[in-house]
Design a protein around this motif. Sequence first.
Motif, PDB file in Angstrom:
ATOM      1  N   ALA A  43       0.841  -1.197   0.000  1.00 40.23           N
ATOM      2  CA  ALA A  43       0.000   0.000   0.000  1.00 40.23           C
ATOM      3  C   ALA A  43       0.877   1.249   0.000  1.00 40.23           C
ATOM      4  O   ALA A  43       2.037   1.206   0.405  1.00 40.23           O
ATOM      5  N   TYR A  44       0.304   2.340  -0.460  1.00 37.17           N
ATOM      6  CA  TYR A  44       0.973   3.635  -0.393  1.00 37.17           C
ATOM      7  C   TYR A  44      -0.002   4.574   0.311  1.00 37.17           C
ATOM      8  O   TYR A  44      -1.174   4.641  -0.045  1.00 37.17           O
ATOM      9  N   PRO A  45       0.450   5.308   1.331  1.00 39.13           N
ATOM     10  CA  PRO A  45      -0.464   6.099   2.155  1.00 39.13           C
ATOM     11  C   PRO A  45      -1.187   7.207   1.387  1.00 39.13           C
ATOM     12  O   PRO A  45      -0.734   7.666   0.342  1.00 39.13           O
ATOM     13  N   ALA A  46      -2.295   7.640   1.974  1.00 35.50           N
ATOM     14  CA  ALA A  46      -3.109   8.699   1.370  1.00 35.50           C
ATOM     15  C   ALA A  46      -2.305   9.983   1.242  1.00 35.50           C
ATOM     16  O   ALA A  46      -1.468  10.299   2.091  1.00 35.50           O
ATOM     17  N   MET A  62      -3.381  -1.007 -10.607  1.00 29.94           N
ATOM     18  CA  MET A  62      -3.329  -0.155  -9.431  1.00 29.94           C
ATOM     19  C   MET A  62      -4.701  -0.191  -8.767  1.00 29.94           C
ATOM     20  O   MET A  62      -5.729  -0.020  -9.428  1.00 29.94           O
ATOM     21  N   ARG A  63      -4.697  -0.416  -7.462  1.00 30.68           N
ATOM     22  CA  ARG A  63      -5.916  -0.411  -6.663  1.00 30.68           C
ATOM     23  C   ARG A  63      -5.920   0.906  -5.890  1.00 30.68           C
ATOM     24  O   ARG A  63      -5.201   1.050  -4.922  1.00 30.68           O
ATOM     25  N   LEU A  64      -6.718   1.843  -6.355  1.00 35.23           N
ATOM     26  CA  LEU A  64      -6.714   3.202  -5.830  1.00 35.23           C
ATOM     27  C   LEU A  64      -7.934   3.410  -4.916  1.00 35.23           C
ATOM     28  O   LEU A  64      -9.063   3.107  -5.297  1.00 35.23           O
ATOM     29  N   SER A  65      -7.684   3.902  -3.722  1.00 34.73           N
ATOM     30  CA  SER A  65      -8.747   4.198  -2.774  1.00 34.73           C
ATOM     31  C   SER A  65      -9.062   5.692  -2.849  1.00 34.73           C
ATOM     32  O   SER A  65      -8.197   6.527  -2.565  1.00 34.73           O
ATOM     33  N   VAL A  66     -10.305   6.004  -3.252  1.00 40.67           N
ATOM     34  CA  VAL A  66     -10.749   7.383  -3.421  1.00 40.67           C
ATOM     35  C   VAL A  66     -12.149   7.514  -2.819  1.00 40.67           C
ATOM     36  O   VAL A  66     -13.056   6.762  -3.193  1.00 40.67           O
ATOM     37  N   ASP A  67     -12.321   8.446  -1.889  1.00 37.22           N
ATOM     38  CA  ASP A  67     -13.638   8.665  -1.264  1.00 37.22           C
ATOM     39  C   ASP A  67     -14.237   7.376  -0.723  1.00 37.22           C
ATOM     40  O   ASP A  67     -15.406   7.067  -0.972  1.00 37.22           O
ATOM     41  N   LEU A  80      -7.744  10.232 -13.546  1.00 34.69           N
ATOM     42  CA  LEU A  80      -7.466  11.645 -13.315  1.00 34.69           C
ATOM     43  C   LEU A  80      -7.883  11.999 -11.889  1.00 34.69           C
ATOM     44  O   LEU A  80      -9.055  11.851 -11.530  1.00 34.69           O
ATOM     45  N   VAL A  81      -6.933  12.450 -11.084  1.00 30.37           N
ATOM     46  CA  VAL A  81      -7.189  12.831  -9.698  1.00 30.37           C
ATOM     47  C   VAL A  81      -7.290  14.359  -9.640  1.00 30.37           C
ATOM     48  O   VAL A  81      -6.306  15.046  -9.904  1.00 30.37           O
ATOM     49  N   PRO A  82      -8.467  14.875  -9.293  1.00 32.59           N
ATOM     50  CA  PRO A  82      -8.601  16.331  -9.193  1.00 32.59           C
ATOM     51  C   PRO A  82      -7.764  16.886  -8.038  1.00 32.59           C
ATOM     52  O   PRO A  82      -7.499  16.189  -7.053  1.00 32.59           O
ATOM     53  N   HIS A  87      -6.270  10.556  -1.917  1.00 33.65           N
ATOM     54  CA  HIS A  87      -6.245   9.258  -2.587  1.00 33.65           C
ATOM     55  C   HIS A  87      -5.083   8.440  -2.032  1.00 33.65           C
ATOM     56  O   HIS A  87      -4.074   8.996  -1.621  1.00 33.65           O
ATOM     57  N   ALA A  88      -5.271   7.120  -1.997  1.00 38.01           N
ATOM     58  CA  ALA A  88      -4.248   6.210  -1.489  1.00 38.01           C
ATOM     59  C   ALA A  88      -4.215   4.989  -2.395  1.00 38.01           C
ATOM     60  O   ALA A  88      -5.189   4.691  -3.100  1.00 38.01           O
ATOM     61  N   VAL A  89      -3.114   4.277  -2.353  1.00 38.32           N
ATOM     62  CA  VAL A  89      -2.992   3.046  -3.125  1.00 38.32           C
ATOM     63  C   VAL A  89      -3.164   1.877  -2.166  1.00 38.32           C
ATOM     64  O   VAL A  89      -2.488   1.787  -1.148  1.00 38.32           O
TER      65      VAL A  89
END
Length: 101
Positions: A43-46, A62-67, A80-82, A87-89
């Motif tokens: 994992a990569y931190p937020a 990539m498993r991206l954690s968003v909202d 695309l990340v505004p 966001h975290a991985v």
Amino acid sequence: MPTPMNLINLLGCADSLPQAWQSSIMGRVGGANIKVLRMDDMAYPAETHDYAEALLVLEGQMRLSVDDALVEVGAGQLYLVPAGLPHAVAPGSQGTLVIID
């Protein structure tokens, strides 16, 4: 006429990086950095940025954690990340990632 310096092997550059999750800047276009890195299942931190960024998976996933949602970004896909969006991985992300920021 283009020179060989203009041709960048992104997969080769990622393979040669000494450590996963440490990006290397390959160049700049219109003020944006173009970076490449290796993902290694960890994992990569937020994080949050005051600028937008594009996350392009060249190979792997990539498993991206968003909202509080998990977004699966596969090879050949771009997320695309505004600006301002945390966001975290998540674990299980592996392969080669290009970041344009």
